[in-house]
Design an enzyme around this catalytic site. Structure first.
Site, PDB file in Angstrom:
ATOM      1  N   HIS A  19      47.577  43.014  46.002  1.00 31.89           N
ATOM      2  CA  HIS A  19      46.986  43.415  44.722  1.00 31.89           C
ATOM      3  C   HIS A  19      46.545  42.190  43.916  1.00 31.89           C
ATOM      4  O   HIS A  19      45.397  42.113  43.456  1.00 31.89           O
ATOM      5  CB  HIS A  19      47.999  44.232  43.924  1.00 31.89           C
ATOM      6  CG  HIS A  19      47.492  44.718  42.611  1.00 31.89           C
ATOM      7  ND1 HIS A  19      46.914  45.951  42.444  1.00 31.89           N
ATOM      8  CD2 HIS A  19      47.463  44.134  41.379  1.00 31.89           C
ATOM      9  CE1 HIS A  19      46.555  46.121  41.191  1.00 31.89           C
ATOM     10  NE2 HIS A  19      46.872  45.014  40.515  1.00 31.89           N
ATOM     11  N   GLU A  20      47.447  41.230  43.758  1.00 30.37           N
ATOM     12  CA  GLU A  20      47.123  40.050  42.957  1.00 30.37           C
ATOM     13  C   GLU A  20      46.098  39.164  43.655  1.00 30.37           C
ATOM     14  O   GLU A  20      45.286  38.509  42.991  1.00 30.37           O
ATOM     15  CB  GLU A  20      48.396  39.260  42.647  1.00 30.37           C
ATOM     16  CG  GLU A  20      49.454  40.035  41.871  1.00 30.37           C
ATOM     17  CD  GLU A  20      48.931  40.605  40.561  1.00 30.37           C
ATOM     18  OE1 GLU A  20      47.965  40.040  40.003  1.00 30.37           O
ATOM     19  OE2 GLU A  20      49.489  41.623  40.110  1.00 30.37           O
ATOM     20  N   HIS A  23      42.674  40.290  42.632  1.00 30.46           N
ATOM     21  CA  HIS A  23      42.281  39.710  41.343  1.00 30.46           C
ATOM     22  C   HIS A  23      41.893  38.237  41.511  1.00 30.46           C
ATOM     23  O   HIS A  23      40.858  37.788  41.005  1.00 30.46           O
ATOM     24  CB  HIS A  23      43.449  39.797  40.347  1.00 30.46           C
ATOM     25  CG  HIS A  23      43.783  41.189  39.893  1.00 30.46           C
ATOM     26  ND1 HIS A  23      42.828  42.081  39.454  1.00 30.46           N
ATOM     27  CD2 HIS A  23      44.981  41.827  39.786  1.00 30.46           C
ATOM     28  CE1 HIS A  23      43.429  43.209  39.104  1.00 30.46           C
ATOM     29  NE2 HIS A  23      44.727  43.081  39.303  1.00 30.46           N
TER      30      HIS A  23
END
Length: 469
Positions: A19-20, A23
């Protein structure tokens, strides 16, 4: 518990990193300076600088964050203002934010595809005697019927989708549960194509179609017990003795593992479920009644008399012969080619995401019980159970949670990625950002909503845990 904890930490760690990283990767592509990439929160346990970014692992492994250069969080050198996140165009900021949830959804597709390509053994959709008077019994389902395909009827729904008329092959119990759940939530009746395995002759074993009025099931009744609710009592199992407990009535009567029950009180049991039900009913005024069994052991057939003992089961006193009943359920190896496996992975990821949104929407309006919310204890239990079954099952569970995480983060709540996307949508339409006053109010409201959701989920986890023990 140790395995559950370890499997949970690994699962959350993988999902947070992916997920990170979504980003992070898009931020770098948009020339945003990333100061820190953290897995976990709190005290830093490990750190390393790579270029201009500090990569850290922190003590609390229940999330993570990517810290970017931003004037709202501190002074920025004038020479780097062009690399500050808040100075980037709205579209680029939105791309950075949405990249995290999308990374989780892409991961789910790849994981589901991997499971499809490798293959997994799943229970065959071959059923025991349906519950008397149930929806499937009314439709004409019989013991040893195997469900081979399903289509949505659409007559109970307000609108029909394009695939209502399509038959969908049912290869396993998991396939069936997915289609039943999604159909019940959308209010569809269904048509089952079944094949009888118990018919006396080959001609009678052909396929037949059964119309099941699934639309009668309310959305609030759609949960993990849906299959039982419509009358599917479980997979077919032969009426055999699988495990005799030493010192119990079955052991004292001379029964052995592998004995097949041909008759019980003069009636031939249709399957193990029927056999268990006859034993449970063998009582009068709270006292057990003797049972007469005809047993087949190898080539020999003989009679046995067994008197059950009363045992407390979930607050109810029932007769037991202290023996496991029923052979192992039939399984099938489910494996797909590259193209079909990838397509099915895309379909399943999209379907799971849509189903999650439907469930959440119906919870908000009160059509579905909030008891369906699950929290960290349920995820840990899922992680542990799947790990015990094998790495292929663990990957499947990881994909399921990855979809849920991606969908959750896209919800329009201020503390989530979806909330930030709503800010950027407002800015894109009006030409001005959301005011600081409103940002603070929305942030507080979002935190309050998340705390309520997390509390409900944790309460549900504890209630299930206590109920199971």
């Amino acid at each position: 518990m140790l395995l559950n904890a370890l499997a949970f930490i690994v699962m959350i760690g993988v999902l947070v990193v992916i997920h990170e990283y979504g980003h992070y990767r898009v931020a770098v592509a948009c020339d945003v300076k990333v100061l820190r990439f953290s897995v976990g929160f709190g005290r830093v346990l490990w750190s390393r600088m790579r270029g201009e970014t500090e990569f850290v692992i922190s003590a609390l492994p229940l999330g993570g964050y990517v810290k970017m250069l931003d004037e709202r969080e501190g002074p920025v050198d004038p020479s780097e203002l062009h690399r500050a996140f808040n100075r980037k165009p709205v579209l680029q900021r939105a791309m950075v934010v949405v990249a995290g949830p999308l990374a989780n959804l892409v991961l789910a597709v790849l994981l589901y595809a991997s499971v499809n390509w490798v293959g997994v053994s799943e229970m065959r959709p071959w059923f025991a005697q349906p519950s008397a008077g149930s929806l499937v019994a009314q439709a004409g389902m019989r013991v040893q019927d195997e469900i081979v395909a399903l289509k949505r009827d659409g007559r109970a729904a307000e609108a029909q989708s394009d695939d209502d008329a399509e038959w969908h092959a049912i290869r396993s119990m998991n396939d069936l549960q997915w289609w039943l759940t999604s159909s019940a939530l959308s209010g569809h009746d269904i048509v089952l194509r079944v094949q009888s395995r118990s018919a006396p002759d080959q001609a009678a074993r052909g396929e037949r179609e059964l119309h099941v009025s699934l639309g009668q099931i309310k959305a609030s009744e759609v949960d993990g017990d849906l299959m039982t609710r419509i009358g599917l009592t479980g997979p077919y199992a032969d009426p055999v003795v699988s495990r005799v407990m030493e010192g119990g009535p079955a052991h004292k009567a001379g029964l052995r593992d592998g004995d097949k029950v041909l008759l019980i009180n003069g009636v031939a049991p249709t399957d193990a479920t029927h056999l268990r039900q006859v034993i449970r009913n063998s009582q009068r005024n709270g006292q057990p009644l003797p049972l007469s069994l005809q047993i087949q052991r190898g080539q020999d057939t003989f009679g046995v008399n067994v008197t059950p003992v009363m045992k407390e089961i979930q607050g109810q006193s029932v007769p037991r012969i202290e023996a496991g009943l029923g052979g192992p359920p039939a399984v099938v190896d489910v494996r797909y080619g590259f193209t079909e496996g990838l397509k099915l992975a895309l379909d399943k990821t999209w379907g799971m995401a849509r189903l999650s949104l439907e469930m959440l929407g119906k919870m908000v309006v009160g059509q579905v019980s909030v008891k369906n919310l699950s929290g960290p204890l349920a995820i840990a239990d899922l992680a542990g159970q799947s790990a015990r079954l094998g790495w292929v099952y663990y990957i499947g569970a990881l994909a399921l949670v990855s979809v849920s995480l991606g969908v959750l983060n896209l919800l329009p709540l201020p503390v989530l990625d979806g909330g930030h996307l709503m800010y950027y949508l407002f800015e894109g339409v009006t030409g001005r950002p959301v005011s600081e006053r409103w940002l603070e109010r929305l942030q507080r409201g979002g935190v309050a909503i998340m705390l309520v959701m997390m509390s409900l989920a944790l309460y549900n986890d504890l209630a299930r845990f206590v109920g199971a023990h």
